[in-house]
Design an enzyme around this catalytic site. Sequence first.
Site, PDB file in Angstrom:
ATOM      1  CE  LYS A 117       1.313   1.082   3.987  1.00  0.00           C
ATOM      2  NZ  LYS A 117       1.998   2.334   4.155  1.00  0.00           N
ATOM      3  CE1 TYR A 121      -0.553   0.081   8.008  1.00  0.00           C
ATOM      4  CE2 TYR A 121       0.723   1.866   7.569  1.00  0.00           C
ATOM      5  CZ  TYR A 121       0.715   0.521   7.551  1.00  0.00           C
ATOM      6  OH  TYR A 121       1.608  -0.211   7.074  1.00  0.00           O
TER       7      TYR A 121
END
Length: 382
Positions: free
Chosen positions: A149, A234
């Site tokens: 990611k 996150y």
Amino acid sequence: MHDRRRFLEGVLGLGAASWAAGLLGSEGAASAQPAPQGAAKAPPAAAPAKKLGFALVGLGSLSEHQIAPALAKTKFCKLSGLVSGHPDKAKAWAQQYGVPESSIYDYQSFDRIKDNPDIDIVYVVLPNSMHAEFTIRAAKAGKHVLCEKPMAVSVKECDAMIAACKAAQRQLAIGYRLHFEPYNLELVRMARQKTFGELKVIETSAGFHIDDPKQWRLNKALSGGGSLMDIGIYALQAARYISGEEPVSVSAQMSITDPVKFKPGVDESVLFTLKFPSGVVANCASSYASFLNRFRGNSERGWFELQPALNYNGIKGRMRGEKGPKDFEMPEIDQFAAEMDDFASCILAGKPTSVPGEEGRRDVRIMMAIYESAASGKTIKL
């Protein structure tokens, strides 16, 4: 190590099918859950006849200190290939991990990986702006892809990656390790089961102090942004999987206190607010200037939180209800080993991955809206 599906079935008392049906959906559906969306049932305890071979593309710090050691702990994976722009480093790795020199590639010779039957999965661990190129090249070489990611630096790139893997009939997964982490899964359980009543407000923050001004994270051509793309994702992910919903709007502000280090297009700190269909609000923070590491759900009659929330190990849980605050404990796992084993087991079972490219695309789409809001000063509808 707790298999994610078995763990959720145990703590939630729900069948995987009913859980997935409620969480997996289209762009507007609640699909950010760290839950077994289409994941395979746990394979038998005995090791499979064949472990799937992984090729690591990029041998930087994450590969060296987390991914390669985690591969040695997996049940269904093995290290079978190395891709690096540094021949000496690649040869040293090959000797350390028993990878034949014929399975070493550089970025120019990478496409020859199609002729290597020992490599089933390519794990892209490169700067963000290189994710799309090497995912597409891997798919064209006939390999499944696990991409770190953020998935890419634009929605257009995400679409191209998804299309390439579909055309090649290969799976694409995104490296959302916290989807497999028991403490984060416990936050999801408490939110869904309304342990302290209806969820009202979510607070998530992720950040660290970045030092080296020459590293690639501060180069927009490589990173595609700044703290939001790297660590703030996150906070975004946690808000989505704790809420169980997709946001309908976002508003954001950006702050830069060091214009020498943070050039135009590279954010230092970003504060953003997500509004969800149920009325739940998430206040989120991302920073390269401060150490931020906390996820919290605030409900009618109490709260539950992780602090730290996103470490590779040492995550701590705490909650408070009518009887006062108390800690809670969950199993500690190797998050990267769980992530890779899940992907390999899905491929072996012929099942779709639980963290597909479409999930990565959702985050990129929202992050682009966050940047748009910060630049315009307006709330952006999603």
